[in-house]
Design a protein around this motif. Structure first.
Motif, PDB file in Angstrom:
ATOM      1  N   ALA A  75       0.817  -1.209   0.000  1.00  0.00           N
ATOM      2  CA  ALA A  75       0.000   0.000   0.000  1.00  0.00           C
ATOM      3  C   ALA A  75       0.851   1.259   0.000  1.00  0.00           C
ATOM      4  O   ALA A  75       0.913   1.996   0.991  1.00  0.00           O
ATOM      5  CB  ALA A  75      -0.934  -0.004   1.210  1.00  0.00           C
ATOM      6  N   ARG A  95      -1.812  -0.627  -4.532  1.00  0.00           N
ATOM      7  CA  ARG A  95      -2.958  -1.525  -4.462  1.00  0.00           C
ATOM      8  C   ARG A  95      -4.175  -0.832  -5.058  1.00  0.00           C
ATOM      9  O   ARG A  95      -4.246   0.400  -5.107  1.00  0.00           O
ATOM     10  CB  ARG A  95      -3.251  -1.927  -3.019  1.00  0.00           C
ATOM     11  N   ASN A  98       0.470   3.707  -2.456  1.00  0.00           N
ATOM     12  CA  ASN A  98      -0.149   4.580  -3.450  1.00  0.00           C
ATOM     13  C   ASN A  98       0.275   6.027  -3.273  1.00  0.00           C
ATOM     14  O   ASN A  98       0.471   6.757  -4.240  1.00  0.00           O
ATOM     15  CB  ASN A  98      -1.671   4.488  -3.350  1.00  0.00           C
ATOM     16  N   THR A 102      -1.277   6.985   2.485  1.00  0.00           N
ATOM     17  CA  THR A 102      -1.650   5.579   2.558  1.00  0.00           C
ATOM     18  C   THR A 102      -0.533   4.765   3.205  1.00  0.00           C
ATOM     19  O   THR A 102      -0.774   3.913   4.060  1.00  0.00           O
ATOM     20  CB  THR A 102      -1.949   5.027   1.156  1.00  0.00           C
ATOM     21  N   PHE A 124      -7.360  -7.647   2.155  1.00  0.00           N
ATOM     22  CA  PHE A 124      -6.766  -6.592   2.976  1.00  0.00           C
ATOM     23  C   PHE A 124      -7.224  -6.649   4.435  1.00  0.00           C
ATOM     24  O   PHE A 124      -6.911  -5.743   5.219  1.00  0.00           O
ATOM     25  CB  PHE A 124      -7.090  -5.215   2.383  1.00  0.00           C
TER      26      PHE A 124
END
Length: 490
Positions: A53, A98, A55, A59, A471
């Motif tokens: 994660a 993700r 991004n 995040t 997740f």
């Protein structure tokens, strides 16, 4: 942390290791900072976590903090570093990303794609335009496939090409998955069909218990296993009670029907194809991220682990990976030199890599094993593989995205041949026990070394289609599993 998960300033964090897309360290002094912080804190155990994660900076920070909170809950120190007398916590940052469950591309997702594939802004903008606008032409769907191939293609001699699949050791050639070369329309229709099945499966409240088969040996061994295939009779491992969908387990082609040129249903067919095209984008990008994870793990994190082990001879290092991050730390273990002190334990949560990755022999062929066969010898303690049958990303979409050109699922079904570690655990490894999460958390239940599969379906179970529970890993039980695997005192 800084404002960007991929900016050099991020490496100023004393409890983080950052790598670029080629596996290089973005700051040559970051390892020394981590070692100095660990020495100053007096930690005896250092947990390195890799997830996907990244991004954006927010995040990355949020996911790092949520994982760290599982280890620091109830202690005086809830921030970075060690929790009281507990382990130190080091985040592994790398250019991964993700996708969320939303059906289209958001501005945030497009920005993440630009970070993950720098220099491809125009191509990414063209992809978003097609996926958002959904032109009423079949040829436009084919354009999506062409653009995706350009986005992730690597020359055969490129370092990343050696990490295309976990399904072969040095005896077997590496190649990209069939979804990059098959008819784009057919692939998109197959993925659209999978999305429909994922929605149907999400409506089931419970799954029947799994079955666990022992490999057939000796003259009295059955010629056909309970799952009904000759090759599977020699393959140990847990089996889901059912494939994620009956359609995935059938030996039929993975594309439900031919392209309906001139059909009265062409409008509806185009809507299905565009649903599949968005999922194709997600799966192709995820494949490229997994490929990169292997390269960064072996070429980047492995040398960094060696340096940490040398700088901290009295500190035990533990590897933890989630999703593609599990692939990263597993390849890091493969890349360790024999003279280097190996990690004290390795825990893979919902690992996005083949369930045959650790097998010395692949059941569907006479020669060659998994790409990570023998990795357990590089780990002083156990290699714990937590999985969940509620992970639809790995149970349903991963097999479709992993199918290789020229390979047929006719004997065992696509879910078995190209299945994921995070969906049904270690496969093809004799002597690998399978425990429920509750049993694994009892005292001394985990083996002191070797592989062990842990069914975490009891807690890793929440999530919406198409990812399902992929997740859903922020549970104190999973933190306890990491501590138990490493024999870490809390």
């Amino acid at each position: 942390m800084s404002d960007s998960a991929h900016d050099p300033d991020t490496t100023s964090a004393p409890w983080a290791l950052q790598f670029d897309a080629d596996g290089g360290e973005t700051d040559s002094e970051q390892g020394e900072r981590v070692a100095a912080s660990a020495r100053a804190a007096g930690v005896r155990d250092l947990v390195l976590l890799a997830h996907t994660a990244h991004n954006d900076a927010e995040t990355t920070t949020d996911v790092d903090a949520r994982f760290r909170a599982l280890f620091t809950e109830g202690t005086a120190d809830g921030g970075e570093g060690p929790a009281g007398d507990g382990p130190g916590f080091v985040s592994v940052h790398w250019p991964g990303m993700r996708f969320g469950p939303e059906p289209g591309l958001t501005d945030a997702t497009e920005s993440a794609l630009r970070r993950t594939f720098p220099g491809q802004d125009r191509l990414i903008a063209d992809l978003r335009s097609l996926v958002d606008e959904r032109p009423r032409q079949f040829s436009a769907v084919d354009d999506v496939g062409m653009l995706l191939r350009r986005l992730v293609e690597e020359p055969l001699h490129a370092p990343a090409a050696a990490y295309a699949t976990d399904m072969g050791d040095e005896l077997l050639p590496q190649s990209d998955p069939a979804m990059l070369f098959d008819s784009t329309s057919h692939v998109c229709e197959g993925l659209a069909h999978a999305l429909e099945r994922a929605q149907e499966e999400a409506e089931r409240a419970e799954q029947r218990p799994e079955r666990i088969e022992q490999p057939g040996r000796g003259p009295e061994a059955p010629t056909v296993s309970k799952s009904g295939t000759l090759t599977e009779a020699e393959t140990a491992g847990p089996r889901p009670a059912d494939a994620p969908t009956d359609w995935l387990a059938r030996p039929d082609p993975l594309t439900p029907s031919a392209r309906p040129f001139g059909s009265a249903e062409s409008g509806r067919a185009l809507d299905r194809l565009w649903d599949g095209a968005h999922q194709l984008l997600c799966q192709v990008v995820s494949y490229a991220v997994r490929r990169r994870a292997g390269m960064i793990g072996e070429g980047g994190l492995a040398p960094a682990l060696g340096q940490l082990a040398e700088a901290l001879p009295d500190t035990r290092i533990h590897l933890v990976g989630h999703g593609a991050g599990a692939r990263l730390v597993a390849y890091a273990a493969r890349g360790l030199k024999e003279a280097t002190g190996g990690p004290a334990s390795m825990t893979l949560l919902q690992g996005a890599l083949s369930h045959f990755a650790f097998a010395a022999h692949l059941p569907q062929q006479m020669r060659g094993g998994g790409a990570l066969a023998g990795v357990a010898r590089s780990v002083a303690g156990p290699v714990v593989c937590a999985y969940s049958h509620h992970d639809r990303e790995l149970g349903l979409l991963f097999p479709l995205a992993s199918r290789m050109i020229g390979e047929s699922p006719s004997l065992v079904g696509a879910d078995r041949l190209w299945g994921a570690l995070g969906y049904d655990g270690v496969q093809g490894v004799d002597g690998c026990p399978t425990l429920t999460l509750a049993d694994a958390l009892t005292e001394e239940a985990l083996p002191s070394s070797g592989y062990v599969s842990v069914d975490a379906s009891a807690v890793v179970r929440r999530g919406v289609p198409p990812q399902g529970a992929h997740f859903d890993v922020f549970h104190p039980e999973l933190a306890r599993l990491v501590l138990a695997a490493g024999r870490i005192a809390r």
